[in-house]
Design an enzyme around this catalytic site. Structure first.
Site, PDB file in Angstrom:
ATOM      1  N   PHE A 107     -60.583 -11.027   7.573  1.00 29.29           N
ATOM      2  CA  PHE A 107     -61.323 -10.805   7.943  1.00 29.29           C
ATOM      3  C   PHE A 107     -62.553 -10.088   7.004  1.00 29.29           C
ATOM      4  O   PHE A 107     -62.900  -9.791   5.862  1.00 29.29           O
ATOM      5  CB  PHE A 107     -62.217 -10.988   9.357  1.00 29.29           C
ATOM      6  CG  PHE A 107     -61.524 -12.264   9.394  1.00 29.29           C
ATOM      7  CD1 PHE A 107     -62.578 -13.536   9.673  1.00 29.29           C
ATOM      8  CD2 PHE A 107     -60.386 -12.422  10.124  1.00 29.29           C
ATOM      9  CE1 PHE A 107     -61.694 -14.660  10.270  1.00 29.29           C
ATOM     10  CE2 PHE A 107     -60.215 -13.659  10.865  1.00 29.29           C
ATOM     11  CZ  PHE A 107     -60.866 -14.866  10.475  1.00 29.29           C
ATOM     12  N   SER A 108     -63.513  -9.157   8.184  1.00 22.73           N
ATOM     13  CA  SER A 108     -63.774  -7.583   7.465  1.00 22.73           C
ATOM     14  C   SER A 108     -63.045  -6.723   6.262  1.00 22.73           C
ATOM     15  O   SER A 108     -64.338  -5.873   5.886  1.00 22.73           O
ATOM     16  CB  SER A 108     -65.208  -7.124   8.468  1.00 22.73           C
ATOM     17  OG  SER A 108     -65.849  -8.367   9.463  1.00 22.73           O
TER      18      SER A 108
END
Length: 243
Positions: free
Chosen positions: A61-62
């Site tokens: 994700f990030s």
């Protein structure tokens, strides 16, 4: 020393799976370009019982924000992007409803005013780059760009990635830019922004998380940037974005 480290990491993986509720884990670490930790355990797909191994690919994700920012820094280093110019200089359609004031620096620092996902977004639409950037360009900012922060949990990739795409003389898709300008020169073989079909069988299947505390408490404002919870366009739960 290396064998001891491998053992310590494997023990931690076993505890995470056996006692902490993790399903599948893979850990790799490099020291001076040498792979010194390469351990894994658990399942990559609960529905089939497929186990994690050294070739399992995990969705991230990030983490990808760092790769996206690096792509933009490459363009800046080449003189194709100025951090202090408006995003709309490179992406004219973005400059609506006051977003014309937002700079590339504002986008990189989550101060551009568009942290929410578009209304009606689905996983399928998230894969449609043109739809996503078109919807983001049509958004009203939640605040005047550059005046405050609103964490772009998801939208960061499309906003910054579209600046990269617009300033690429070859106009490559963002995922192709990542491959050709970052992964290939560094010999990175297992990182993609959009996987090729042939590696899909290697991808670990995500399992839904339990209901998070903020939703149980009724405080959904911090979740408004998550697909399925976003109301978009400034009409979002909780009133003022809490940053």
């Amino acid at each position: 020393m290396v064998e001891s480290s491998q053992s310590i990491v494997q023990d931690a993986i076993d505890v995470a799976i056996g006692e902490r509720g993790e399903i599948g884990v893979q850990v790799a670490a490099y020291l001076d370009s040498e792979l010194v930790i390469d351990q894994w355990g658990g399942l990559s797909d609960e529905t089939t019982g497929q186990e994690v191994d050294g070739d399992t690919l995990f969705p991230v994700f990030s983490n990808i924000k760092a790769m996206t920012a690096t792509a933009l820094h490459i363009q800046a280093e080449r003189g194709l992007v100025d951090y202090y110019q408006p995003v709309a200089k490179y992406w004219p359609e973005f400059g609506k409803y006051g977003k014309d004031k937002g700079t590339v620096f504002d986008a990189l620092t989550h101060r551009i005013g568009v942290p929410l996902m578009p209304v009606g977004v689905t996983p399928e639409l998230m894969c449609d780059w043109d739809w996503m950037v078109g919807q983001i360009a049509e958004m009203h900012p939640l605040f005047e760009p550059g005046t405050r922060s609103g964490y772009m949990a998801y939208t960061f990739g499309w906003v910054v990635g579209e600046i990269v795409r617009r300033t690429d003389p070859m106009h490559r898709p963002f995922g192709q830019f990542i491959q050709e300008e970052i992964c290939q020169p560094l010999g990175i073989t297992d990182l993609w922004a959009g996987i090729p079909p042939e590696v899909e069988p290697r991808v670990a299947k995500l399992t839904n998380l339990p209901e998070c505390p903020s939703r149980r408490s009724g405080n959904t404002s911090g979740l408004a940037a998550v697909p399925g919870l976003s109301a978009g366009g400034g009409d979002y739960p909780g009133g003022v974005w809490p940053f």
